[in-house]
Design a protein around this motif. Structure first.
Motif, short mmCIF file in Angstrom:
data_model
loop_
_atom_site.label_atom_id
_atom_site.label_comp_id
_atom_site.label_asym_id
_atom_site.label_seq_id
_atom_site.Cartn_x
_atom_site.Cartn_y
_atom_site.Cartn_z
N GLN A 92 -17.93 3.79 4.44
CA GLN A 92 -17.63 5.08 3.83
C GLN A 92 -17.76 5.03 2.31
O GLN A 92 -18.29 5.95 1.69
N SER B 59 -13.37 2.89 4.70
CA SER B 59 -14.06 1.67 5.09
C SER B 59 -15.15 1.32 4.08
O SER B 59 -15.53 2.13 3.23
N ASP C 132 -16.87 -1.15 9.34
CA ASP C 132 -15.68 -0.40 9.74
C ASP C 132 -14.38 -0.96 9.17
O ASP C 132 -13.31 -0.39 9.40
N LYS C 133 -14.46 -2.03 8.44
CA LYS C 133 -13.27 -2.65 7.86
C LYS C 133 -12.79 -1.84 6.65
O LYS C 133 -13.61 -1.33 5.88
#
Length: 314
Positions: free
Chosen positions: A32, A29, A17-18
């Motif tokens: 993604q 992220s 999620d970073k």
């Protein structure tokens, strides 16, 4: 077995999620970016791309670059990054010389119509069978009638893909020389070569996951590709993308995103010095966060270095 795309995959696993890449007001992220790269890889396999096929890529510093770059690697392909300044006849030469099977090209701007020149160059390269225009958004139709888009390649593709294994000595990227002493020549760089260079680069300036890299150097050049993009992917750092250098813009992004790592060529440092000499820009916040400024591409003149150090109280 080793694949350069493992740098992205490892960070997507550790920091899903970073934020991996930020461009203007958009951030993606690691998860993604990895999922989109998987869609590209699935799309390439579906059109018949085989391991060790060469795939050309012309793109500004946008999230599309690392997505397509890693998608090609995941499918076992070889990335052939091309300068965004190439004209159509130069593009034809690079596609034919590298025997590229497919070509991804950003549509460009009115001032730099990359898409039109890229498609014209593609049409004259008999070896290259697939052309995909990279549009500002996936749903935007191509600006060249009849040509396909990156969005159409990715549409309906699974965000899951089993990265194809490659040998450490297999070619991962072909970087072309500038051609100042003749025709540009392709330098073949292996998966092991580029992974170790990324690790070495990150270690040289003690890069960590909480770092924020500013990437204004062009990603098609090996300096930005290795020392910034791949090094950031290796440690899980966030990269802020800037397609074109201007001193005020660089300082603004440094300030806004609390940049810790910056890399440039000597002319960029000269430009920053000149801007700071002529403008009353408060860099006090930047000086608190910046931990490393790197220079390459040519020798950095001592007077330029000394003036930059004076501005930043180094």
């Amino acid at each position: 077995m080793i694949n350069l795309a493992s740098l992205l995959e490892n960070s997507a696993f550790k920091f899903p999620d970073k934020t991996a890449f930020t461009f203007m007001n958009s951030s993606l992220s690691f998860a993604q970016i990895n999922a989109a790269a998987n869609q590209v890889a699935n799309g390439l396999v579906n059109i018949g791309i085989k391991p060790n096929d060469n795939i050309a890529l012309s793109c500004f510093n946008l999230p599309y670059f690392p997505i397509i770059y890693n998608g090609i690697l995941k499918a076992g392909g070889i990335v052939v990054p091309l300068s965004v300044l190439l004209k159509s006849d130069e593009i034809t030469y690079h596609l034919e010389n590298s025997e590229a099977k497919a070509y991804f090209c950003f549509h460009g701007t009115e001032e730099l119509p990359m898409g039109k020149m890229g498609h014209a160059g593609f049409e004259r390269a008999s070896c290259c069978k697939h052309f995909y225009m990279i549009m500002p958004t996936p749903e935007t139709p191509s600006s060249i009638e009849g040509s396909k888009t990156l969005g159409s390649l990715m549409a309906g593709q699974s965000p899951v893909f089993d990265t194809l294994p490659t040998l450490a000595t297999d070619t991962a990227v072909i970087v072309y020389t500038s051609g100042t002493t003749g025709k540009p020549k392709g330098a073949e760089l292996s998966h092991s070569n580029l992974i170790h260079n990324a690790i070495l680069s990150a270690n040289l300036f003690s890069a960590q996951a909480d770092d924020n890299f500013l990437i204004v150097l062009p990603l098609f050049h090996i300096f930005a590709m290795t020392v910034l993009m791949n090094a950031a992917l290796y440690v899980g750092a966030t990269a802020i993308l800037m397609p074109r250098f201007d001193a005020a813009g660089v300082l603004g992004l440094m300030d806004e995103h609390k940049i810790t790592v910056f890399a440039g060529v000597p002319t960029m440092y000269w430009g920053l010095n000149s801007y700071l000499d002529q403008n009353n820009y408060d860099i006090s916040a930047i000086k608190k966060t910046i931990k490393g400024c790197l220079s390459g591409g040519a020798s950095l003149p001592i007077p330029v270095l000394e003036k930059f150090e004076k501005h930043f109280d180094v």
